[in-house]
Write a protein that holds these residues in place. Structure first.
Motif, mmCIF file in Angstrom:
data_model
loop_
_atom_site.group_PDB
_atom_site.id
_atom_site.type_symbol
_atom_site.label_atom_id
_atom_site.label_comp_id
_atom_site.label_asym_id
_atom_site.label_seq_id
_atom_site.Cartn_x
_atom_site.Cartn_y
_atom_site.Cartn_z
ATOM 1 N N ALA A 415 4.720 3.626 -12.097
ATOM 2 C CA ALA A 415 5.550 4.292 -11.204
ATOM 3 C C ALA A 415 4.544 5.648 -10.752
ATOM 4 N N ALA A 416 3.929 6.184 -11.395
ATOM 5 C CA ALA A 416 2.904 7.288 -10.900
ATOM 6 C C ALA A 416 2.016 6.821 -9.802
ATOM 7 N N TRP A 417 1.457 5.487 -10.054
ATOM 8 C CA TRP A 417 0.514 5.018 -9.018
ATOM 9 C C TRP A 417 1.211 4.636 -7.806
ATOM 10 N N VAL A 418 2.594 4.197 -7.908
ATOM 11 C CA VAL A 418 3.213 3.824 -6.548
ATOM 12 C C VAL A 418 3.819 5.347 -5.927
ATOM 13 N N ARG A 419 4.105 6.330 -6.771
ATOM 14 C CA ARG A 419 4.541 7.645 -6.141
ATOM 15 C C ARG A 419 3.282 8.230 -5.245
ATOM 16 N N ALA A 447 3.441 -3.718 -9.303
ATOM 17 C CA ALA A 447 3.450 -3.007 -8.100
ATOM 18 C C ALA A 447 2.371 -3.896 -6.926
ATOM 19 N N GLU A 448 2.681 -3.429 -5.698
ATOM 20 C CA GLU A 448 1.870 -4.014 -4.610
ATOM 21 C C GLU A 448 1.804 -2.936 -3.658
ATOM 22 N N ARG A 449 0.583 -2.798 -2.879
ATOM 23 C CA ARG A 449 0.338 -1.979 -1.787
ATOM 24 C C ARG A 449 -0.463 -2.705 -0.685
ATOM 25 N N ASP A 450 0.206 -2.805 0.424
ATOM 26 C CA ASP A 450 -0.314 -3.600 1.415
ATOM 27 C C ASP A 450 -0.907 -2.943 2.568
ATOM 28 N N SER A 453 2.377 2.095 2.224
ATOM 29 C CA SER A 453 3.055 2.440 0.932
ATOM 30 C C SER A 453 3.035 1.406 -0.088
ATOM 31 N N ALA A 454 3.199 2.067 -1.320
ATOM 32 C CA ALA A 454 3.278 0.983 -2.451
ATOM 33 C C ALA A 454 4.684 0.507 -2.604
ATOM 34 N N GLN A 455 4.948 -0.709 -3.322
ATOM 35 C CA GLN A 455 6.212 -1.215 -3.426
ATOM 36 C C GLN A 455 6.035 -1.612 -5.018
ATOM 37 N N VAL A 456 7.283 -1.489 -5.717
ATOM 38 C CA VAL A 456 7.431 -2.126 -6.823
ATOM 39 C C VAL A 456 8.066 -3.660 -6.579
#
Length: 700
Positions: A415-419, A447-450, A453-456
């Motif tokens: 969650a911290a990585w996504v934020r 999670a994925e980042r394309d 922004s990152a997405q869960v």
């Protein structure tokens, strides 16, 4: 039923057991041997065909009794020889000065004989080498061939840390390299103990066996007194018997003494006296055949009376590490996309949990490991609590451009990585994480980042996976009247979920070693016999306190030393077979005791009318078998008394089949089959022997 060659191989040992000093521990057969010696003396001074025939069959009775024990022991000796062949003179690579994490130059490798190793020595075992002694792995992981010990050809994994660190001397490392700390004392290896135990050196009589021996001794004493007091009656009736043509042969010189000895041998419970030791030995050998090493016959017998079974959760009811059990997408994310992302982000995670995600993705979604050119792997660390991969281009969705970053790990870390990368945490994620946690599982977020922004993507559900088939086996234990209790250090929520899935009757959560010990003591104070299985050091006190402590061979040395049984296959469900073998031992002993006492009735009907019908004509009505003559009646009873021992050896070794049922049902079945059968069968057999004797020995 019984290999004749096996009988022939055991015959010399049966003859050696004729030594009165050795036979004295079996009072029934000792009295029989003394009687055979007396009839031998009488036959020498007053030779008659009847006297020599009785003498020969009395000696055969003793030999056959020894043969039953010798055959049972020969099985253990054959297994011991097989194990002894696996123990070779091995050269060990001892590491002097080795410490965990030490550089290669900080220690010195020296070649020493395995016999010179002492507890605490550190040895290196490369691929292809034999483990020089029992120990615990302190560095490395490798595939080990334990077929010499367990009989199974499939290799097992041994690694440092945890409850799969124990290795046994004589096993072979197949891959990689292990560093092992020796835990055995010289001459006290696990293999040495196995050889000693299966050879029968440490077999001691159990309490029930001692009680039955005492009963047999008392019966023998009672019948000895009864027969001795018949001597004055024999003298008194001599003239009457001599006047009766049918019984005159009994008054010949020396025949009266031989008849009285025959009566004594047929009265005392020679059948169970001959087979009692073989039954106990065979019970322990049946455990060895199932790769269970029992440290004493007391433990085998106690297993038959167990009514409460304690099972350690981790490694016993569940696999040792939590495993992936489900992929739970968040929002509209397809499950296949989540599965692919979880797989790729776990390839750099070398923990058991990470490997289980890869295995689960393959098993449930038919995904395989893929090598991605130019990928940058992010290994799992305790600090980041994440693993992942940075992919060139869009490996997951080639139709879109840009690189991809995948991460998998603890919910808070991901969650911290996504934020950090501009993403938002959906409310559905918190709900999914809470549901997994409430069920006793561990949630890992993917999670994925394309490039933006990152997405869960979703959650991987890790859980303690219950070993397959346990619920059915616990149902079987319940039918035996055995209560199952799962013991674990987990919180009550997790413990309840696992207990319900496994099908145990009760559980003890957040259990410390002291709690396990207290639980066993409370159960024992209530009159229950307790069995416990375990594999960890924290299980050792409870294993030592339990009436039957079954340690897993994959467990720690402390656990194996504390238990009074070791399961070489490390299968926790093996406790059911152990209980069945224990019950089978008790049932077999009871069945053959019933048969032995019942078949004495036929011998009474054969001998007593033949001896005293001239003095008491009314006894003629008891001669319901219509035997040819007093001499043939007595000889037929003695022959049957010897032959029935050989006939029952296979049953003593194999054991009476056990079927889960109530005690009253078992007693009823025992009385009908072995009680009534023990009465009917001897009548038919003695009549058949009498007819055969008359055909081959017309003058008897």
């Amino acid at each position: 039923m019984l290999d004749p060659e096996q009988l022939w191989r055991a015959f010399p040992q049966a003859l050696r057991k004729l030594n009165p000093v050795a036979l004295f521990r079996n009072p029934v057969m000792f009295v029989t041997e003394v009687g055979a010696a007396l009839t031998t003396g009488i036959a020498v001074f007053h030779p008659t065909l009847f006297g020599w025939l009785i003498t020969g069959w009395l000696w055969l009775t003793v030999v056959f009794a020894n043969l039953a024990e010798a055959v049972a022991e020969s099985r253990g000796k054959a297994q011991a020889d097989s194990l002894r062949r696996t123990r070779q003179q091995t050269t060990a690579r001892r590491l002097a000065g080795w410490e965990p994490g030490a550089a290669a130059g900080a220690w010195v490798e020296e070649a020493v004989a395995a016999a010179e190793l002492r507890r605490g020595d550190i040895v290196s075992v490369p691929a292809g080498a034999l483990v020089p002694g029992d120990g615990d792995v302190v560095e490395g992981a490798a595939s080990v061939d334990e077929s010499a010990i367990t009989g199974e050809s499939a290799p097992v994994i041994r690694e440092s840390g945890g409850d799969r660190s124990a290795v046994t001397g004589g096993t072979r490392v197949l891959s990689d390299r292990l560093v092992v700390r020796i835990t055995q004392e010289p001459g006290g290896s696990f293999l040495d103990r196995m050889i000693s135990l299966v050879e029968g050196a440490n077999r001691q009589k159990t309490p029930n066996e001692l009680a039955l021996n005492l009963l047999l001794v008392m019966l023998t004493f009672v019948f000895l007194v009864a027969v001795v007091t018949l001597q004055p009656m024999a003298i008194f009736s001599k003239d009457a018997m001599a006047a009766a043509p049918d019984t005159a042969a009994l008054t010949a010189d020396g025949v009266t003494g031989i008849v009285l000895v025959s009566l004594l041998v047929c009265l005392i419970p020679t059948t169970i006296g001959a087979l009692l030791s073989a039954i106990g030995i065979a019970g322990m050998d049946r455990l060895v055949q199932r790769n269970v090493l029992a440290m004493s016959g007391r433990a085998v017998e106690a297993a038959g009376d167990v009514n409460t079974l304690l099972l350690d959760k981790t490694g016993t009811i569940t696999f040792g590490n939590r495993r992936a059990s489900a992929f739970l997408p968040v929002g509209q994310v397809p499950v296949e996309r989540l599965a692919k992302a979880a797989l790729l982000s776990s390839l750099a995670d070398d923990t058991p949990e990470g490997r289980s995600i890869v295995a689960y993705a393959y098993e449930k979604h038919w995904l395989t490991d893929r090598t991605v050119d130019g990928a940058e792997w992010v290994p799992f660390t305790a600090a980041s609590r994440m693993s992942g991969v940075d992919l060139p281009g869009d490996t997951l969705r080639p139709q879109r451009g840009g690189g991809r970053q995948l991460r998998k790990g603890a919910a808070a870390s991901v969650a911290a990585w996504v934020r950090e990368h501009g993403g938002e945490i959906p409310a559905a994620l918190d709900e999914t994480v809470d549901e997994v946690s409430a069920s006793g599982g561990t949630p890992l977020v993917v999670a994925e980042r394309d490039g933006g922004s990152a997405q869960v993507l979703g959650v991987v559900h890790l859980k303690d996976v219950v070993k397959p088939g346990l619920r059915e086996r616990f149902d079987e234990l319940r039918r035996m009247g055995i209560r199952t209790v799962m013991v674990t250090g987990d919180n009550p929520v997790t413990a309840k979920a696992i207990a319900e899935e496994a099908g145990v009757d009760d559980f003890l959560a957040e259990a410390t070693p002291e709690d396990k010990l207290d639980l066993i003591k409370r159960e024992q104070a209530g009159g229950h016999l307790i069995a416990m299985t375990g594999d960890g050091t924290n299980d050792a006190p409870a294993l030592a306190q339990a009436d039957v402590g079954v340690a897993m061979n994959t467990g720690t040395s402390a656990a194996k030393e504390a238990g009074n049984m070791v399961d070489l296959d490390s299968d926790p469900t093996k406790i059911i077979e152990i209980v069945e073998i224990g019950k089978q031992l008790l049932i077999t002993r009871g069945a053959l005791t019933t048969f032995s006492i019942a078949n004495d009735i036929a011998k009474y009907f054969a001998i007593l009318p033949a001896m005293f019908v001239a003095v008491y004509p009314g006894l003629g009505s008891l001669d319901i078998m219509g035997l040819h003559s007093p001499l043939s009646a007595i000889l037929s009873a003695v022959v049957f008394n010897a032959v029935v021992i050989v006939a029952l050896i296979p049953l003593a070794l194999r054991g009476v089949r056990y079927r889960p049922s109530s005690a009253s049902a078992l007693l009823t079945r025992n009385l009908w089959i072995y009680g009534l059968g023990g009465i009917v069968a001897p009548f038919l057999a003695i009549k058949f022997i009498d007819v055969a004797l008359v055909q081959f020995i017309p003058g008897i």
